[in-house]
Design a protein around this motif. Structure first.
Motif, PDB file in Angstrom:
ATOM      1  N   UNK A  90       4.550 -20.079  -9.471  1.00 20.85           N
ATOM      2  CA  UNK A  90       3.613 -19.904 -10.100  1.00 20.85           C
ATOM      3  C   UNK A  90       2.174 -18.074  -9.714  1.00 20.85           C
ATOM      4  N   UNK A  91       2.513 -18.488  -8.597  1.00 24.34           N
ATOM      5  CA  UNK A  91       1.796 -16.731  -7.526  1.00 24.34           C
ATOM      6  C   UNK A  91       2.493 -15.562  -8.336  1.00 24.34           C
ATOM      7  N   UNK A  92       3.817 -15.471  -8.263  1.00 24.09           N
ATOM      8  CA  UNK A  92       4.840 -14.953  -9.086  1.00 24.09           C
ATOM      9  C   UNK A  92       4.001 -13.991 -10.167  1.00 24.09           C
ATOM     10  N   UNK A  93       4.271 -14.927 -11.048  1.00 22.44           N
ATOM     11  CA  UNK A  93       3.835 -15.099 -12.288  1.00 22.44           C
ATOM     12  C   UNK A  93       2.352 -14.546 -12.816  1.00 22.44           C
ATOM     13  N   UNK A  94       1.397 -14.701 -11.524  1.00 23.04           N
ATOM     14  CA  UNK A  94       0.585 -14.108 -11.888  1.00 23.04           C
ATOM     15  C   UNK A  94       0.250 -12.729 -11.262  1.00 23.04           C
TER      16      UNK A  94
ATOM     17  N   UNK B   8     -12.954 -16.317  -3.699  1.00 20.88           N
ATOM     18  CA  UNK B   8     -11.199 -15.739  -3.916  1.00 20.88           C
ATOM     19  C   UNK B   8     -11.532 -16.684  -5.129  1.00 20.88           C
ATOM     20  N   UNK B   9     -11.013 -16.406  -6.347  1.00 21.49           N
ATOM     21  CA  UNK B   9     -11.081 -16.604  -7.974  1.00 21.49           C
ATOM     22  C   UNK B   9      -9.779 -17.950  -8.095  1.00 21.49           C
ATOM     23  N   UNK B  87      -8.286 -10.533  -5.807  1.00 20.54           N
ATOM     24  CA  UNK B  87      -7.562 -11.399  -5.986  1.00 20.54           C
ATOM     25  C   UNK B  87      -6.604 -11.186  -5.884  1.00 20.54           C
ATOM     26  N   UNK B  88      -5.782  -9.788  -6.018  1.00 20.17           N
ATOM     27  CA  UNK B  88      -4.664  -9.246  -6.604  1.00 20.17           C
ATOM     28  C   UNK B  88      -4.337  -9.340  -4.713  1.00 20.17           C
ATOM     29  N   UNK B  92      -1.169 -11.112  -3.189  1.00 20.57           N
ATOM     30  CA  UNK B  92      -0.007 -10.836  -2.553  1.00 20.57           C
ATOM     31  C   UNK B  92       0.204 -11.568  -0.886  1.00 20.57           C
ATOM     32  N   UNK B  93      -0.853 -11.847  -0.115  1.00 18.90           N
ATOM     33  CA  UNK B  93      -0.540 -11.817   1.146  1.00 18.90           C
ATOM     34  C   UNK B  93       0.029 -13.538   0.662  1.00 18.90           C
ATOM     35  N   UNK B  94      -0.007 -14.396   0.283  1.00 19.70           N
ATOM     36  CA  UNK B  94       0.185 -15.858   0.753  1.00 19.70           C
ATOM     37  C   UNK B  94       1.595 -14.831   0.183  1.00 19.70           C
ATOM     38  N   UNK B  95       2.079 -14.410  -0.827  1.00 17.71           N
ATOM     39  CA  UNK B  95       2.809 -14.523  -1.105  1.00 17.71           C
ATOM     40  C   UNK B  95       4.269 -13.869   0.144  1.00 17.71           C
ATOM     41  N   UNK B  96       3.660 -13.029   1.222  1.00 15.65           N
ATOM     42  CA  UNK B  96       4.228 -12.134   1.975  1.00 15.65           C
ATOM     43  C   UNK B  96       4.812 -12.736   2.993  1.00 15.65           C
ATOM     44  N   UNK B  97       3.363 -14.030   3.114  1.00 10.67           N
ATOM     45  CA  UNK B  97       3.109 -15.140   4.020  1.00 10.67           C
ATOM     46  C   UNK B  97       4.150 -15.824   3.829  1.00 10.67           C
TER      47      UNK B  97
END
Lengths: 127, 127
Positions: A90-94, B8-9, B87-88, B92-97
């Motif tokens: 989901x995050x990747x899609x956003x 955070x949105x 927010x972007x 990105x941070x969530x995914x990189x974590x």
DNA sequence: GGTTATAATATCGTTAGACGATATCATAAA
DNA sequence: TTTATGATATCGTCTAACGATATTATAACC
């Protein structure tokens, strides 16, 4: 994020699963892990933390693997792993939607000429 | 996601800003844009939509640029653009974590030998 | 043993966001 | 002027976040 009961995880929930996937651990340890991994960006208070652990146990995302005195150790179930993977997607899609938008890609279902809303003269939000 | 008032949105909020950044438009148009861009993955009902538009106007993320009859057109302000950019970065941070975690990278502040929680023998969530 | 400290979990109360359903209002069409 | 339609607004309920505080179990000390 999401409000339809666990259809899409909140950031807090996401990191709780991430912690427990690294290794089975107790709530406090998970919370410490999260602070370290996010370099302080995300910090869960006890209320949020244990609310999430309780909820996750209810829906079967995690399960208790050990109870020593008051200390409860949790591990992620396969269902929980699936939820985590879905959240990553989901995050990747956003983000990929955001990138497509930066490129001003036309929307699906547009023939590239319909008087639709692509190629606007740039946002220009005056204020 | 986030619950501390606009720190955070939510996903819905994120896409509303994305829509209005593409081009100033009204609520319905934004909602249609979102459905197209996400290929139906995200769909806002009127309640969510107008709650968000109202909130965003209050905090200055968007402003009305035109009112024709009942139709109100909104544009993103610089503050709103900043919120979107933030927010972007959060996503990105969530995914990189998550990626760092997949690689089982040690946490910051660990010396690689402390009896900490890295290099666990893989999650192994039996159920 | 009894007392204090500490680690860990649990709960309360308030605030914010999501969303289905429904109501309201303005313009256009018949 | 009625009817249809496009668009916005509101109600009520549910879920999540989180600070503050309470509770409980073990350990440490005397």
């Amino acid at each position: 994020m999401p409000k339809k009961a666990l259809d899409g995880l909140t950031e807090s929930m996401f990191y709780v699963l991430m912690a427990l996937m690294r290794q089975p651990m107790c709530g406090i340890e998970a919370s410490e892990f999260i602070q370290k991994r996010t370099e302080g960006r995300v910090a869960l208070g006890p209320a949020t933390l244990y609310t999430i652990l309780g909820k996750f146990q209810q829906v079967g995302y995690i399960r208790e693997t050990e109870v020593v005195g008051r200390k409860r150790t949790y591990a992620v179930t396969e269902l929980g792993q699936a939820a985590y993977a879905a959240e990553v997607e989901r995050l990747e899609r956003c983000l990929s939607d955001a990138r497509r938008e930066e490129r001003r890609e036309p929307l699906e279902g547009e023939d590239g000429d319909g008087a639709q809303m692509h190629l606007a003269p740039a946002p220009v939000p005056v204020l």
